[in-house]
Design an enzyme around this catalytic site. Structure first.
Site, PDB file in Angstrom:
ATOM      1  N   LYS A  13      25.320 -12.631  30.972  1.00 49.53           N
ATOM      2  CA  LYS A  13      23.943 -12.740  30.458  1.00 49.53           C
ATOM      3  C   LYS A  13      23.699 -14.111  29.813  1.00 49.53           C
ATOM      4  CE  LYS A  13      24.379  -9.119  27.775  1.00 49.53           C
ATOM      5  NZ  LYS A  13      25.787  -8.789  28.073  1.00 49.53           N
ATOM      6  N   ARG A  88      19.695  -2.644  22.828  1.00 45.60           N
ATOM      7  CA  ARG A  88      20.992  -2.091  23.207  1.00 45.60           C
ATOM      8  C   ARG A  88      21.028  -0.582  23.008  1.00 45.60           C
ATOM      9  NH1 ARG A  88      24.126  -7.152  22.281  1.00 45.60           N
ATOM     10  NH2 ARG A  88      26.227  -6.851  23.030  1.00 45.60           N
ATOM     11  N   ARG A 127      36.599 -16.212  27.886  1.00 49.86           N
ATOM     12  CA  ARG A 127      35.368 -16.946  27.527  1.00 49.86           C
ATOM     13  C   ARG A 127      35.645 -17.981  26.435  1.00 49.86           C
ATOM     14  NH1 ARG A 127      30.243 -13.454  26.399  1.00 49.86           N
ATOM     15  NH2 ARG A 127      31.758 -12.149  25.344  1.00 49.86           N
ATOM     16  N   ARG A 160      35.471 -16.399  20.701  1.00 55.55           N
ATOM     17  CA  ARG A 160      34.839 -15.447  19.781  1.00 55.55           C
ATOM     18  C   ARG A 160      35.860 -14.481  19.185  1.00 55.55           C
ATOM     19  NH1 ARG A 160      29.512 -13.128  22.764  1.00 55.55           N
ATOM     20  NH2 ARG A 160      30.286 -11.239  21.767  1.00 55.55           N
ATOM     21  N   ARG A 171      33.853  -2.492  23.136  1.00 55.96           N
ATOM     22  CA  ARG A 171      32.455  -2.881  23.387  1.00 55.96           C
ATOM     23  C   ARG A 171      31.962  -2.322  24.727  1.00 55.96           C
ATOM     24  NH1 ARG A 171      33.529  -8.916  22.790  1.00 55.96           N
ATOM     25  NH2 ARG A 171      31.494  -9.185  23.771  1.00 55.96           N
TER      26      ARG A 171
HETATM   27  P1  ADP Z   1      27.608 -12.025  28.364  1.00 51.75           P
HETATM   28  O1  ADP Z   1      26.621 -12.936  27.674  1.00 51.75           O
HETATM   29  O2  ADP Z   1      26.965 -11.063  29.312  1.00 51.75           O
HETATM   30  O3  ADP Z   1      28.567 -11.350  27.417  1.00 51.75           O
HETATM   31  P2  ADP Z   1      28.739 -14.543  29.369  1.00 51.75           P
HETATM   32  O4  ADP Z   1      27.592 -15.213  30.026  1.00 51.75           O
HETATM   33  O5  ADP Z   1      29.182 -15.101  28.080  1.00 51.75           O
HETATM   34  O6  ADP Z   1      28.524 -12.937  29.290  1.00 51.75           O
HETATM   35  O7  ADP Z   1      29.942 -14.572  30.411  1.00 51.75           O
HETATM   36  C1  ADP Z   1      31.236 -14.035  30.088  1.00 51.75           C
HETATM   37  C2  ADP Z   1      32.317 -14.940  30.668  1.00 51.75           C
HETATM   38  O8  ADP Z   1      32.302 -14.817  32.093  1.00 51.75           O
HETATM   39  C3  ADP Z   1      32.121 -16.412  30.348  1.00 51.75           C
HETATM   40  O9  ADP Z   1      33.370 -16.997  30.103  1.00 51.75           O
HETATM   41  C4  ADP Z   1      31.467 -16.979  31.617  1.00 51.75           C
HETATM   42  O10 ADP Z   1      31.822 -18.353  31.831  1.00 51.75           O
HETATM   43  C5  ADP Z   1      32.033 -16.086  32.710  1.00 51.75           C
HETATM   44  N1  ADP Z   1      31.082 -15.835  33.802  1.00 51.75           N
HETATM   45  C6  ADP Z   1      29.737 -15.654  33.696  1.00 51.75           C
HETATM   46  N2  ADP Z   1      29.194 -15.426  34.905  1.00 51.75           N
HETATM   47  C7  ADP Z   1      30.229 -15.423  35.799  1.00 51.75           C
HETATM   48  C8  ADP Z   1      30.316 -15.242  37.228  1.00 51.75           C
HETATM   49  N3  ADP Z   1      29.226 -14.992  37.962  1.00 51.75           N
HETATM   50  N4  ADP Z   1      31.543 -15.316  37.789  1.00 51.75           N
HETATM   51  C9  ADP Z   1      32.650 -15.562  37.040  1.00 51.75           C
HETATM   52  N5  ADP Z   1      32.634 -15.753  35.705  1.00 51.75           N
HETATM   53  C10 ADP Z   1      31.437 -15.686  35.080  1.00 51.75           C
HETATM   54  P1  AMP Z   2      26.778 -10.208  22.109  1.00 51.30           P
HETATM   55  O1  AMP Z   2      26.785 -11.627  21.636  1.00 51.30           O
HETATM   56  O2  AMP Z   2      25.480  -9.813  22.745  1.00 51.30           O
HETATM   57  O3  AMP Z   2      27.965  -9.858  22.944  1.00 51.30           O
HETATM   58  O4  AMP Z   2      26.872  -9.309  20.782  1.00 51.30           O
HETATM   59  C1  AMP Z   2      28.000  -9.372  19.941  1.00 51.30           C
HETATM   60  C2  AMP Z   2      27.962  -8.230  18.939  1.00 51.30           C
HETATM   61  O5  AMP Z   2      26.813  -8.367  18.087  1.00 51.30           O
HETATM   62  C3  AMP Z   2      27.879  -6.828  19.523  1.00 51.30           C
HETATM   63  O6  AMP Z   2      29.134  -6.302  19.909  1.00 51.30           O
HETATM   64  C4  AMP Z   2      27.254  -6.058  18.340  1.00 51.30           C
HETATM   65  O7  AMP Z   2      28.220  -5.794  17.341  1.00 51.30           O
HETATM   66  C5  AMP Z   2      26.268  -7.085  17.769  1.00 51.30           C
HETATM   67  N1  AMP Z   2      24.944  -6.974  18.400  1.00 51.30           N
HETATM   68  C6  AMP Z   2      24.313  -7.919  19.149  1.00 51.30           C
HETATM   69  N2  AMP Z   2      23.120  -7.481  19.550  1.00 51.30           N
HETATM   70  C7  AMP Z   2      22.979  -6.220  19.069  1.00 51.30           C
HETATM   71  C8  AMP Z   2      21.987  -5.221  19.177  1.00 51.30           C
HETATM   72  N3  AMP Z   2      20.853  -5.425  19.875  1.00 51.30           N
HETATM   73  N4  AMP Z   2      22.189  -4.039  18.547  1.00 51.30           N
HETATM   74  C9  AMP Z   2      23.305  -3.813  17.833  1.00 51.30           C
HETATM   75  N5  AMP Z   2      24.294  -4.695  17.704  1.00 51.30           N
HETATM   76  C10 AMP Z   2      24.146  -5.900  18.327  1.00 51.30           C
END
Ligand code: ADP
Ligand code: AMP
Length: 214
Positions: A13, A88, A127, A160, A171
């Site tokens: 995302k 969420r 990541r 992270r 998660r």
């Molecule tokens: P989210 O925001 O949904 O938690 P991220 O965008 O941070 O996910 O992506 C999670 C990890 O996967 C990051 O390290 C990113 O570089 C990698 N990633 C994202 N999209 C792809 C893809 N299409 N193929 C392989 N790796 C990806």
């Molecule tokens: P994310 O960066 O989206 O992966 O979110 C990291 C963490 O932040 C999650 O695992 C939750 O603990 C908290 N969080 C982010 N967005 C929300 C939401 N909309 N509702 C509840 N918790 C959230």
């Protein structure tokens, strides 16, 4: 353009959000980023959110909803926004509906980035994020040119605190129980588009652009 990016942790995302907000000139509203900023700055909100986040649990709805409501009132959201990581829960989705109703606007699309559970852990654990600009990399799937250094601003990359195998598993479980129901919720409202998130990053982006209308 008013869009939600839906999908499990590690689906891509944040990665896709970077390209979408640039293309459509809309603000990127990531509730996770907002919480991490508050934790870094040591605010009361950050202190409240930190324990939930480190355990892989959702921060309570009442804390999240108010933040998003306020954020949507800001000027830069007048012509649209991209919500990433919110809503969420069904409760959050209902609160968002109420807010948008009060603003006399509605959502255009919900993009559901679909990725198999087995792949998510490897994605999240590998990541790496830039401390300065927030750009996202992956040690294997999307490596920075120089290890540990951001391609865009040459600052250090960090991992992270909640990107450990154990916390990511939690998660994902939380996602399946509390967030996945939103797929049906938005499907019923005819604004959901599901994209295969297991393709190359560029291909995923191209399909999102087609879904949003170029
Ligand atoms: P989210 O925001 O949904 O938690 P991220 O965008 O941070 O996910 O992506 C999670 C990890 O996967 C990051 O390290 C990113 O570089 C990698 N990633 C994202 N999209 C792809 C893809 N299409 N193929 C392989 N790796 C990806
Ligand atoms: P994310 O960066 O989206 O992966 O979110 C990291 C963490 O932040 C999650 O695992 C939750 O603990 C908290 N969080 C982010 N967005 C929300 C939401 N909309 N509702 C509840 N918790 C959230």
């Amino acid at each position: 353009m008013r869009v939600i990016l839906l999908g499990p942790p590690g689906a891509g995302k944040g990665t896709q959000a970077a390209g979408i907000v640039e293309k459509y000139s809309i603000p990127h509203i990531s509730t996770g980023d907002i919480f991490r900023k508050n934790i870094k700055e040591g605010t009361a909100l950050g202190t409240k959110a930190k324990d939930y986040m480190n355990k892989g649990l959702l921060v309570p709805d009442e804390l999240v909803v108010e933040i998003v409501k306020d954020r949507l009132q800001e000027d830069d959201c007048k012509n649209g926004f991209l919500l990433d990581g919110f809503p969420r829960t069904v409760n959050q989705a209902e609160a968002l509906n109420d807010s948008l109703g009060e603003m006399n606007v509605s959502l255009d699309k919900v993009i559901n980035v679909d990725v198999d559970k087995e792949i998510l852990i490897e994605r999240a654990v590998g990541r790496r994020i830039c401390k300065e600009c927030g750009a996202t990399f992956h040690v294997k799937f999307n490596p920075s040119k120089e290890e540990g250094i951001c391609d865009q601003c040459a600052e250090k990359l960090y991992q992270r605190a909640d990107d450990t195998e154990e916390t990511v598993s939690k998660r994902i479980e939380v996602y399946l129980n509390q967030t996945q129901p939103l797929i049906d919720y938005y499907q019923d409202r005819n604004i959901l588009v599901t994209i295969d998130g297991q393709q190359e990053i560029k291909k995923v982006f191209d399909e999102i652009v087609v879904a949003l209308g170029a």
